[in-house]
Design a protein around this motif. Structure first.
Motif, PDB file in Angstrom:
ATOM      1  N   LEU A 196       0.548  -1.204   0.260  1.00  8.23           N
ATOM      2  CA  LEU A 196       0.226   0.116   0.195  1.00  8.23           C
ATOM      3  C   LEU A 196       1.068   1.277   0.089  1.00  8.23           C
ATOM      4  N   PRO A 197       0.397   2.706  -0.680  1.00 12.66           N
ATOM      5  CA  PRO A 197       1.117   4.117  -0.809  1.00 12.66           C
ATOM      6  C   PRO A 197       0.947   4.136   1.216  1.00 12.66           C
ATOM      7  N   ALA A 221       0.896  -6.030   3.630  1.00 11.05           N
ATOM      8  CA  ALA A 221       2.643  -6.762   3.669  1.00 11.05           C
ATOM      9  C   ALA A 221       2.867  -5.768   3.702  1.00 11.05           C
ATOM     10  N   ALA A 222       2.926  -4.617   3.442  1.00 14.73           N
ATOM     11  CA  ALA A 222       4.071  -3.526   3.237  1.00 14.73           C
ATOM     12  C   ALA A 222       3.323  -2.240   3.090  1.00 14.73           C
ATOM     13  N   GLU A 223       4.340  -0.429   3.165  1.00 10.91           N
ATOM     14  CA  GLU A 223       3.477   0.397   3.197  1.00 10.91           C
ATOM     15  C   GLU A 223       4.888   0.608   1.954  1.00 10.91           C
ATOM     16  N   ALA A 224       4.638   1.724   1.557  1.00  9.87           N
ATOM     17  CA  ALA A 224       5.620   2.524   0.421  1.00  9.87           C
ATOM     18  C   ALA A 224       5.313   4.022   0.466  1.00  9.87           C
ATOM     19  N   ASP A 225       6.211   4.911   0.533  1.00  4.22           N
ATOM     20  CA  ASP A 225       5.534   6.194  -0.252  1.00  4.22           C
ATOM     21  C   ASP A 225       6.484   6.700  -1.474  1.00  4.22           C
ATOM     22  N   ASP A 226       7.075   5.686  -2.098  1.00  3.61           N
ATOM     23  CA  ASP A 226       7.422   5.944  -3.329  1.00  3.61           C
ATOM     24  C   ASP A 226       7.210   4.672  -4.340  1.00  3.61           C
ATOM     25  N   MET A 227       6.803   5.749  -5.402  1.00  5.61           N
ATOM     26  CA  MET A 227       6.280   4.890  -6.886  1.00  5.61           C
ATOM     27  C   MET A 227       7.204   3.501  -6.962  1.00  5.61           C
ATOM     28  N   ALA A 228       8.437   3.996  -6.961  1.00  4.74           N
ATOM     29  CA  ALA A 228       9.410   2.706  -7.363  1.00  4.74           C
ATOM     30  C   ALA A 228       9.529   1.105  -6.827  1.00  4.74           C
ATOM     31  N   MET A 229       9.067   2.504  -5.599  1.00 10.79           N
ATOM     32  CA  MET A 229       9.327   0.866  -4.366  1.00 10.79           C
ATOM     33  C   MET A 229       8.532   0.605  -4.243  1.00 10.79           C
ATOM     34  N   LEU A 230       7.277   0.631  -4.658  1.00 10.02           N
ATOM     35  CA  LEU A 230       5.890  -0.296  -5.120  1.00 10.02           C
ATOM     36  C   LEU A 230       6.442  -1.151  -5.792  1.00 10.02           C
TER      37      LEU A 230
END
Length: 307
Positions: A196-197, A221-230
């Motif tokens: 998720l963002p 499962a995971a959160e990230a604030d970066d589109m590349a990491m998603l």
């Protein structure tokens, strides 16, 4: 209008870079009064004030920032000329773009494409937080900020917001995780781990509202604030990513990732934020005009690595 005195322009650049008359005068080996007199002569020649005093420092006005841009171009050209006789330097106009660090690289590249490779244009791209970028826009260090989060706007705000494009948002994962049989959004959200963002993003707010409407508590499962990491987490099969398909255009085209479902009602909006200026950068007007005619909106046809 009087011809510009290049000596005055060089002195002006020194003051602009130092931020004080005292420091610039020391570097130039001039008295402050002599330096001040020559700056006033340049301002009279240009017909605009170039500095405003704030506390003990001097800050460029809008006209001053434009003058500094041109001064830098003039002196770069002069340096090119003296360095080599068989390759004439060409003055280049700068387009200074700030982009939210989490924004899709595909969108950024498509926005910049009309000026990339032009011999007369230097593109400067800075990434950062919304607060940092808007501060750069306010001080004229940036011409435009690309973002997916509109800034707070009221009667006293200097910001002008232009909508450039919007994209759908989907659940995207590996072929093995998506499976062969179509499933409902409720089933996917209830049974698959999700990427998720970050909670403070507009996309996450939209997803949380969707989950609440469906009565589903997702397994994160995971959160990230970066589109590349998603994108990378989806490629590693960590779960289904909530992401605009354009961010993973290459992977969708190659079959490495698949779209499990389109999240109806969720959209990613791409915005250009500028400020009211007496002397707008003409390059920016050209790029915004191209973007608003729909070229940037055709992001689904563009395949650029967002990493």
């Amino acid at each position: 209008m009087a011809a510009i005195n290049l000596h005055h322009l060089r002195l002006f650049r020194a003051v602009a870079l130092d931020g004080t008359l005292t420091g610039a005068a020391r570097v130039l080996n001039l008295s402050q009064s002599a330096l001040s007199t020559q700056l006033r002569a340049l301002e009279a020649s240009l017909g605009h004030a170039l500095f405003e005093r704030r506390g003990r420092g001097l800050h460029l006005t809008e006209a001053g920032q434009i003058a500094l841009d041109h001064a830098e171009a003039i002196f770069r050209t002069a340096e090119d000329l003296t360095a080599t006789l068989h390759q004439t330097g060409t003055a280049r106009r700068a387009l200074r773009v700030g982009a939210l660090a989490t924004l899709s690289r595909n969108f950024q590249m498509q926005f910049l494409r009309p000026v990339l490779g032009r011999a007369d244009v230097e593109v400067v791209v800075r990434s950062g937080s919304q607060v940092e970028l808007l501060r750069g826009l306010e001080t004229l260090a940036l011409d435009v900020v690309l973002t997916n989060a509109p800034p707070v706007h009221d009667a006293h705000s200097p910001w002008m917001v232009t909508a450039l494009a919007e994209q759908p948002v989907s659940l995207i994962g590996t072929a093995a995780r998506v499976g062969r049989q179509p499933r409902t959004i409720r089933d996917l959200l209830a049974s698959e781990p999700l990427i998720l963002p970050a909670p403070d993003t507009a996309l996450r707010a939209g997803f949380d509202a969707l989950s609440a409407r469906l009565g589903v508590i997702p397994a994160i499962a995971a959160e990230a604030d970066d589109m590349a990491m998603l994108r990378l987490l989806a490629r590693e099969n960590a779960g289904l990513a909530v992401i605009p398909p354009i961010v993973v255009a290459d992977e969708l085209q190659s079959g490495l990732l698949r779209e499990a479902a389109r999240l109806e009602g969720m959209r990613e909006y791409f915005l250009a934020v500028t400020r009211k200026r007496r002397f707008p950068n003409p390059l920016l007007a050209q790029v915004l005009e191209i973007a608003q005619t729909g070229d940037v909106g055709q992001l689904a046809a563009v395949s650029v690595d967002p990493s």
